[in-house]
Design a protein around this motif. Structure first.
Motif, PDB file in Angstrom:
ATOM      1  N   ALA A  54       0.822  -1.220   0.000  1.00 42.00           N
ATOM      2  CA  ALA A  54       0.000   0.000   0.000  1.00 42.00           C
ATOM      3  C   ALA A  54       0.855   1.268   0.000  1.00 42.00           C
ATOM      4  O   ALA A  54       0.344   2.357  -0.251  1.00 42.00           O
ATOM      5  N   SER A  87       3.538   4.305  -4.414  1.00 38.45           N
ATOM      6  CA  SER A  87       2.793   5.402  -5.032  1.00 38.45           C
ATOM      7  C   SER A  87       3.050   5.458  -6.539  1.00 38.45           C
ATOM      8  O   SER A  87       2.287   6.047  -7.285  1.00 38.45           O
ATOM      9  N   THR A 125      -0.906  -1.497   6.223  1.00 36.41           N
ATOM     10  CA  THR A 125      -1.871  -0.884   5.304  1.00 36.41           C
ATOM     11  C   THR A 125      -2.965  -0.140   6.062  1.00 36.41           C
ATOM     12  O   THR A 125      -3.405   0.915   5.647  1.00 36.41           O
ATOM     13  N   GLN A 146     -10.978   2.844   2.364  1.00 40.41           N
ATOM     14  CA  GLN A 146      -9.773   3.147   1.582  1.00 40.41           C
ATOM     15  C   GLN A 146      -9.385   4.614   1.748  1.00 40.41           C
ATOM     16  O   GLN A 146      -8.222   4.946   1.902  1.00 40.41           O
ATOM     17  N   ARG A 147     -10.394   5.483   1.742  1.00 41.29           N
ATOM     18  CA  ARG A 147     -10.094   6.914   1.892  1.00 41.29           C
ATOM     19  C   ARG A 147      -9.458   7.174   3.259  1.00 41.29           C
ATOM     20  O   ARG A 147      -8.428   7.843   3.371  1.00 41.29           O
ATOM     21  N   THR A 180      -7.971   5.005   5.404  1.00 40.78           N
ATOM     22  CA  THR A 180      -6.665   4.368   5.648  1.00 40.78           C
ATOM     23  C   THR A 180      -5.573   5.036   4.809  1.00 40.78           C
ATOM     24  O   THR A 180      -4.421   5.112   5.222  1.00 40.78           O
ATOM     25  N   ARG A 181      -5.953   5.540   3.634  1.00 43.27           N
ATOM     26  CA  ARG A 181      -4.988   6.265   2.786  1.00 43.27           C
ATOM     27  C   ARG A 181      -4.448   7.494   3.528  1.00 43.27           C
ATOM     28  O   ARG A 181      -3.305   7.879   3.358  1.00 43.27           O
ATOM     29  N   GLU A 182      -5.321   8.105   4.307  1.00 46.53           N
ATOM     30  CA  GLU A 182      -4.884   9.312   5.047  1.00 46.53           C
ATOM     31  C   GLU A 182      -3.706   8.969   5.941  1.00 46.53           C
ATOM     32  O   GLU A 182      -2.735   9.709   6.040  1.00 46.53           O
ATOM     33  N   ASP A 188      -0.629   8.300   3.851  1.00 46.02           N
ATOM     34  CA  ASP A 188      -0.060   9.562   3.350  1.00 46.02           C
ATOM     35  C   ASP A 188       0.715  10.288   4.445  1.00 46.02           C
ATOM     36  O   ASP A 188       1.731  10.921   4.183  1.00 46.02           O
TER      37      ASP A 188
END
Ligand code: PLP
Length: 400
Positions: free
Chosen positions: A210, A213, A240, A301-302, A304-306, A309
């Motif tokens: 994950a 990029s 992840t 997903q939104r 966990t992406r935070e 990032d």
């Protein structure tokens, strides 16, 4: 008289991080006024995503009601709702998986070690050096012959196969722990070719996929044609989605992956792995599987992406600092790890002590991951941004 497995006697007495913890404890006791910044252990620090917590709570409530209570899960391989969510997730980066080929587990470490049960002891095991210690340790425990493929400065810490050397089982990890290097599709294809020629099996650890990029880099070995005939993939929600303390991962063994038994018959590795798990593993709890399912929803997903990032920003800051200091490193871009060359020809334990004593930053000596880690050092991006920034400022003052 009971006999122990004497293979344990040939192993280092302690797991690497226990030795580090001892040194850190001694320092803290001697200098209680000097707070440490820990960038050693690869554990996450941000909490679970709210959508995951909600799903776990809801499932826990269901467990308290007669009509929705669940006992053992029938297959032990994971509920279909989660396996379908995982297969859909793979589709999002162009890899198609059969749901039947996925088995849910309590994290990648157990399967990385336990998978050795299905292989005979006469196999030659190839591990890239340096490597996540479980690959070596679990095969040493079984007394297997281990050979190494060197990951070093010259090849960008991305070991490649040597056609003059034969191996039966190959452990690969990309993005790599500890080096942060990531195999390109072409490099993975070379390993797949090697495995097919040698009738070997690759155990591909994608625990950090994950963090990739760069869309041109493969997030699964199955992005490479032919890999389903020779590779097992292990992944985890630990990094992840912050599941290190929650515990959930999965292993994929494609139905195409068969090996010859000594009587010449074809044996499905998925079948014997299922047999092994059926005897020794009773599955992952229902609430945790619901929490894992939530990771793969659009909102999951939104959220966990935070977190990813956030860690990525830390990694970038570390990479930029090392570039500024003129220190050679790998990782930091598609990985939460930065793997740096110890300055002034210091040894990696020497550099560990140097950072601890002078700027109270704790990292991991590269040597703990294999001989090619000598003179190298791992820092992780899992601290807060403020601490990472402070650590990098201290490093600049010390080495600038
Ligand atoms: N694989 C690699 C490369 C890791 O670095 C880790 C944990 O640090 C794991 C697997 C195991 O993760 P878990 O057992 O938490 O899923």
């Amino acid at each position: 008289m009971v006999k122990i497995n004497e293979n344990f006697l040939s192993m280092e007495k302690n797991y690497l991080f226990i030795d580090i913890a001892k040194k850190v404890k001694a320092f803290t006791e001697a200098h209680p006024d000097k707070p440490l910044i820990r960038m050693g252990i690869g554990d996450v620090t941000l909490p679970l995503a709210p959508v995951v917590v909600e799903a776990i709570k809801k499932a826990a409530d269901e467990m308290g009601v007669k009509e929705t209570f669940r006992g053992y899960e029938d297959s032990g391989a994971g509920y279909d709702f989660l396996r379908e969510a995982i297969a859909d997730y793979y589709k999002s980066f162009g890899v198609s998986l059969n749901i039947a080929d996925i088995r849910v587990n309590d994290g990648a470490k157990s399967d990385c070690g336990n998978i050795t049960d299905i292989f005979g002891d006469g196999n030659t095991v190839l591990v890239t050096d340096p490597a996540y210690p479980v690959y070596v340790d679990s095969n040493v425990m079984a007394g297997r012959k281990i050979i190494y493929a060197d990951s070093n400065e010259a090849n960008g810490f991305a070991a490649m196969p040597d056609s003059s050397v034969h191996a039966d089982i190959i452990y690969l990890c990309s993005p790599n722990n500890p080096t942060g290097s990531v195999y390109t599709k072409e490099q993975l294809a070379a390993w797949v070719d090697y495995a097919l020629i040698n009738e070997a099996v690759i155990i591909f650890d994608s625990a950090y996929e994950a963090f990739i990029s760069d869309a041109s880099l493969p997030r699964s070995i199955y992005a490479v044609p032919g890999a389903k005939k020779c590779a097992i993939e292990m992944c985890s929600l630990s990094k992840t989605a912050g599941f290190t303390g929650t515990r959930c991962g999965y292993t994929v063994i494609p139905e195409e992956l068969t090996v010859k038994a000594s009587d010449g018959s074809d044996v499905s590795l998925a079948q014997i792995w299922g047999r092994r798990q059926g005897s020794k593993f009773n599955g992952v709890s229902y609430p945790i599987q619901r929490g894992a399912e939530a990771v793969f929803t659009p909102e999951g997903q939104r959220q966990t992406r935070e977190a990813i990032d956030y860690y990525r920003k830390n990694a970038r800051l570390m990479a930029d600092t090392l570039t500024e200091l003129g220190i050679n490193f790998t990782g930091g871009i598609n990985s939460p790890y930065v793997w740096l060359k110890c300055p002034n020809n210091m040894g990696s334990w020497e550099f560990f002590d140097y950072l601890l004593d002078n700027i109270q930053v704790v990292g991991t000596p590269g040597e703990g991951f294999g001989k090619n880690g000598a003179g190298w050092f791992r820092l992780t991006a899992f601290n807060t941004y403020e601490n990472t920034e402070e650590a990098m400022n201290r490093l600049k003052k010390l080495l600038g």
